[in-house]
Design a protein around this motif. Structure first.
Motif, PDB file in Angstrom:
ATOM      1  N   TRP B 216       0.879  -1.160   0.000  1.00 27.14           N
ATOM      2  CA  TRP B 216       0.000   0.000   0.000  1.00 27.14           C
ATOM      3  C   TRP B 216       0.929   1.226   0.000  1.00 27.14           C
ATOM      4  O   TRP B 216       1.269   1.743   1.075  1.00 27.14           O
ATOM      5  N   PRO B 217       1.384   1.667  -1.183  1.00 25.18           N
ATOM      6  CA  PRO B 217       2.350   2.776  -1.230  1.00 25.18           C
ATOM      7  C   PRO B 217       1.619   4.105  -1.101  1.00 25.18           C
ATOM      8  O   PRO B 217       0.607   4.319  -1.772  1.00 25.18           O
ATOM      9  N   ARG B 218       2.096   4.964  -0.219  1.00 28.06           N
ATOM     10  CA  ARG B 218       1.409   6.242   0.015  1.00 28.06           C
ATOM     11  C   ARG B 218       2.394   7.406   0.014  1.00 28.06           C
ATOM     12  O   ARG B 218       2.324   8.291   0.850  1.00 28.06           O
ATOM     13  N   ARG B 219       3.327   7.375  -0.887  1.00 32.91           N
ATOM     14  CA  ARG B 219       4.382   8.395  -1.043  1.00 32.91           C
ATOM     15  C   ARG B 219       5.350   8.417   0.152  1.00 32.91           C
ATOM     16  O   ARG B 219       6.362   7.763   0.084  1.00 32.91           O
ATOM     17  N   ASN B 220       5.056   9.176   1.228  1.00 41.19           N
ATOM     18  CA  ASN B 220       6.065   9.218   2.299  1.00 41.19           C
ATOM     19  C   ASN B 220       5.833   8.175   3.404  1.00 41.19           C
ATOM     20  O   ASN B 220       6.494   8.214   4.439  1.00 41.19           O
ATOM     21  N   TYR B 221       4.893   7.260   3.186  1.00 37.87           N
ATOM     22  CA  TYR B 221       4.711   6.155   4.144  1.00 37.87           C
ATOM     23  C   TYR B 221       4.105   4.989   3.396  1.00 37.87           C
ATOM     24  O   TYR B 221       3.638   5.150   2.256  1.00 37.87           O
ATOM     25  N   MET B 222       4.125   3.812   3.976  1.00 41.90           N
ATOM     26  CA  MET B 222       3.537   2.656   3.285  1.00 41.90           C
ATOM     27  C   MET B 222       3.263   1.524   4.259  1.00 41.90           C
ATOM     28  O   MET B 222       3.727   1.513   5.397  1.00 41.90           O
ATOM     29  N   MET B 223       2.477   0.559   3.782  1.00 37.16           N
ATOM     30  CA  MET B 223       2.314  -0.697   4.508  1.00 37.16           C
ATOM     31  C   MET B 223       2.590  -1.817   3.507  1.00 37.16           C
ATOM     32  O   MET B 223       2.329  -1.672   2.310  1.00 37.16           O
ATOM     33  N   ILE B 224       3.158  -2.927   3.990  1.00 32.80           N
ATOM     34  CA  ILE B 224       3.314  -4.102   3.139  1.00 32.80           C
ATOM     35  C   ILE B 224       2.717  -5.305   3.866  1.00 32.80           C
ATOM     36  O   ILE B 224       2.503  -5.252   5.090  1.00 32.80           O
ATOM     37  N   ALA B 225       2.438  -6.380   3.130  1.00 36.42           N
ATOM     38  CA  ALA B 225       1.954  -7.612   3.754  1.00 36.42           C
ATOM     39  C   ALA B 225       2.530  -8.808   3.024  1.00 36.42           C
ATOM     40  O   ALA B 225       2.531  -8.845   1.788  1.00 36.42           O
ATOM     41  N   LEU B 226       3.054  -9.769   3.794  1.00 37.27           N
ATOM     42  CA  LEU B 226       3.585 -11.016   3.218  1.00 37.27           C
ATOM     43  C   LEU B 226       2.730 -12.183   3.696  1.00 37.27           C
ATOM     44  O   LEU B 226       2.371 -12.242   4.880  1.00 37.27           O
ATOM     45  N   PRO B 227       2.419 -13.106   2.780  1.00 37.45           N
ATOM     46  CA  PRO B 227       1.567 -14.237   3.149  1.00 37.45           C
ATOM     47  C   PRO B 227       2.303 -15.248   4.032  1.00 37.45           C
ATOM     48  O   PRO B 227       3.502 -15.474   3.873  1.00 37.45           O
ATOM     49  N   ASN B 228       1.572 -15.826   4.977  1.00 36.73           N
ATOM     50  CA  ASN B 228       2.090 -16.968   5.758  1.00 36.73           C
ATOM     51  C   ASN B 228       1.379 -18.228   5.295  1.00 36.73           C
ATOM     52  O   ASN B 228       0.217 -18.170   4.853  1.00 36.73           O
ATOM     53  N   ALA B 229       2.062 -19.355   5.416  1.00 41.15           N
ATOM     54  CA  ALA B 229       1.510 -20.612   4.910  1.00 41.15           C
ATOM     55  C   ALA B 229       0.121 -20.918   5.485  1.00 41.15           C
ATOM     56  O   ALA B 229      -0.732 -21.477   4.808  1.00 41.15           O
ATOM     57  N   GLY B 230      -0.144 -20.490   6.723  1.00 44.44           N
ATOM     58  CA  GLY B 230      -1.421 -20.788   7.365  1.00 44.44           C
ATOM     59  C   GLY B 230      -2.603 -19.967   6.879  1.00 44.44           C
ATOM     60  O   GLY B 230      -3.722 -20.150   7.365  1.00 44.44           O
TER      61      GLY B 230
END
Lengths: 444, 444
Positions: B216-230
């Motif tokens: 979720w890129p928001r220029r001067n800040y962001m969030m990322i998410a990586l999947p877990n097997a569960g």
């Protein structure tokens, strides 16, 4: 001043700590000054062996602020320029300034430290403690713990403010460094330095030109010498630690003598104790320290080498540290009763200039050891002097650094702007000359 | 192997230390592995809450060398590209590689660590010690002293070699740092990170596209998410510590919920425990560590984060640390019986690439949070894929970093060269097109 006097613990009574203590005491603060080494007052200074420093405008301004400039200058030797010694033993002189008022001063570190400590002795708000090594700092209380070098007795001091003026290997900064989000950088050159000595002549005079900083530039290594008031010179070799022309290459007295005869001919003959000094004196390293921020809340502050140690090649380490003392005094006056704002402003004012000086100092090593002896450099320096005389607004980078209080980063910016202007002017003059020539030919 | 078996003390049983220990044990060395934390073996891993890492070609190569690649991949989730979530909740997909074979793998840190420790348990040359905090290192003997977390008992270990694999805040490196001529640098970003969680859907499935790294890129800040097997995702917010869009701006649960609804719309609805996680989980800092040299004589060596911690934005920290293990093993084999040469070669091989990665990682933060969502960037990425298909020799920087073992510094150099070539080719094509057009017009 105030009902409850603000107490400052100054860690380190070297040049920066001692001068800062004078400023703080004169502004009505209570100062406790703790120093690792023994009290130098009352011991005799060994004249010819002292390390010396180049004092210039910034340092002088800070000493003037506490009335110590005149006394300091009296004990120093003015240096009007660089005396370059080539491998054949020939010399050439490059003035530092545009006239004789622009000089830097060779000053004994020990002598100046003594002057500052003696001035402190007469301050009613100051207490001095020697042989006290800082072994721990509490950044929250704040407090610092010391161990006495002789008795091993431990003392805990809890002031309102801890001022870390304890040099490049600062114990106060070491404690700040393990805090989250404290940026820190220590970088060593692959070069070391070793001090040697040229004694006075038999009749007590100077064996080389007195009013100059002497340089034996040899491309990837060099030696310099600064005059001492007593007629001697303190020489410093800046050589690679290892490899070609490195300290590790000379292992016998014969090696040393023949290397100096071959490469520092004009100096070798003046150094009777060369071999002895070479093997007795240590080979020391050259470090640049950068950190951020220089303060923790309104309780702990760094200043001088503890905040921004630089290599010695621009002769500005002490000058920048003294300017810190002057600026800190101003910032504290600008924000009475609000130390946090004073510290923040001090840091904001000084940090980018300290970073700029770190770069200048490393760059000037290359200039001193390599370029200073080249014909192109000499030609450029001469051109610069002509330009300075023709264009009153033009200021060389060296003169802005050494003979003004323009911030180091601003001096670099002005220098870059001037270079562009001069370049454009020369282009314009060149084009005009061609146009004029074409016009003359066309009229024939 | 040899009559007197060489003993290595590995400080730190994290990812780098554990893998290095396997390589050392398999080469016939005796390994003592000391770890500050408790033994994770036998405890249950909490599936959804584990920090996850992106495993790519370098890390895989090192795991393959000890036969652990397959097992590790089985527990991971392949990610084929970036899924970009804009403020309106719309998504677009940017593949990482030129085809489906080029993927990176989302791996649980805890799970991988366990895999490595379990592999170590079966090695006859290895002894494991947990709850042992390193409190002192002697670089000369060499030796290290540990304090047990529960009993406070102190143990001194005197091996042939101390390997510091104890992470970004390495105790071994801290001791090396006060040695003369040890260069060191720690730099923090003005950004922090905080982990959040997206649980699996009610039927145990993935709430977002499974095989992607979500941004979720928001220029001067962001969030990322990586999947877990569960089926869950580990989300990480990278925001400024303070100021606009900073962590310090959200002080109530209502603040948090409304901020996420406004800026991370597509994620907010999937995060039932958002407010709780936000205030329970720490805001951590992001540091880059550089130092030199990484070894002291043939007795002490640093590796992984202890030598070169980087910010996480290129997903290469673990991969580089694992590649260290592989390269160290090779260097030791190349110089049997001469550890000093092995260490010197290891340092020479790895240092400039580690420095290059440090720069890449910081630069990629700007790309991820700012450029990745812009139309120009999307257009460039598409063009790059076309170029990669047309020119078989062309390799994107991302693919060289993630899908090859070309050194990071070399990858940057190749990338710069390719960019110049493509630019020149486009110019040449443009000029040819104009020439052709002019020729066509002139024939009409």
């Amino acid at each position: 001043m105030s009902q409850s006097q603000e107490s400052w613990l100054v860690v380190g009574a070297g040049l920066a700590g001692a001068l800062a203590a004078i400023y703080l005491a004169r502004s009505g603060r209570k100062v406790l000054l703790y120093e690792k080494r023994s009290d130098p007052r009352g011991t005799t200074m060994e004249g010819g062996r002292s390390i010396n420093l180049a004092l210039s405008t910034r340092g002088l301004a800070a000493l003037e602020g506490v009335g110590l400039a005149e006394k300091t200058l009296e004990a120093g030797v003015p240096m009007q320029g660089r005396m370059i010694h080539d491998e054949q033993g020939d010399t050439s002189f490059q003035p530092y300034g545009k006239d004789e008022s622009q000089v830097i001063h060779s000053i004994s570190r020990g002598g100046l430290n003594l002057t500052l400590l003696e001035a402190l002795s007469t301050e009613p708000n100051v207490e001095l403690f020697f042989d006290q090594r800082c072994i721990n700092v509490d950044l929250e209380e704040p407090a610092a713990e010391f161990e006495h070098a002789k008795t091993s007795e431990r003392t805990r001091v809890s002031p309102d403010v801890v001022l870390g003026a304890d040099g490049a290997f600062s114990a106060v900064r070491a404690r700040m460094q393990i805090e989250d989000r404290f940026s820190y950088r220590q970088e060593y050159l692959e070069y070391g330095y070793k001090e040697l000595n040229i004694p006075p002549t038999e009749d007590g005079g100077f064996a080389l030109e007195k009013n100059a900083l002497h340089i034996w530039p040899r491309r990837n290594y060099m030696m310099i010498a600064l005059p001492n008031a007593g007629g001697s010179y303190t020489c410093t070799c800046f050589w690679p630690f290892a490899g070609r022309h490195g300290f590790d290459q000379l292992t016998t007295s014969a090696d040393v003598r023949s290397f100096f005869k071959a490469h520092f001919y004009s100096a070798a003959a003046l150094m009777p104790d060369l071999e002895q000094d070479f093997f007795n004196n240590p080979t020391s390293s050259l470090v640049t320290i950068r950190c951020a921020p220089w303060y923790k809340s309104d309780k702990v502050l760094l200043l001088g080498d503890a905040a921004h140690a630089v290599v010695p090649f621009y002769g500005q380490g002490m000058n920048a540290a003294f300017e810190d003392c002057l600026d800190l005094d101003q910032c504290l006056r600008l924000h009475p009763g609000d130390r946090l704002s004073a510290f923040a402003e001090f840091y904001r004012r000084r940090k980018r200039h300290a970073d700029a000086l770190a770069r200048l100092a490393v760059d000037n090593f290359i200039e001193m050891r390599d370029h200073v002896g080249s014909p192109t450099f000499v030609w450029k320096k001469r051109l610069e002097i002509v330009v300075q005389k023709l264009l009153p607004w033009y200021r060389s980078l060296y003169s802005m650094v050494s003979f003004s209080r323009i911030g180091y980063a601003d001096a670099i910016a002005i220098h870059e702007r001037q270079k562009r202007t001069v370049k454009r002017t020369l282009w314009a003059l060149g084009i005009a000359a061609i146009a004029f020539t074409v016009w003359r030919i066309s009229r024939q």
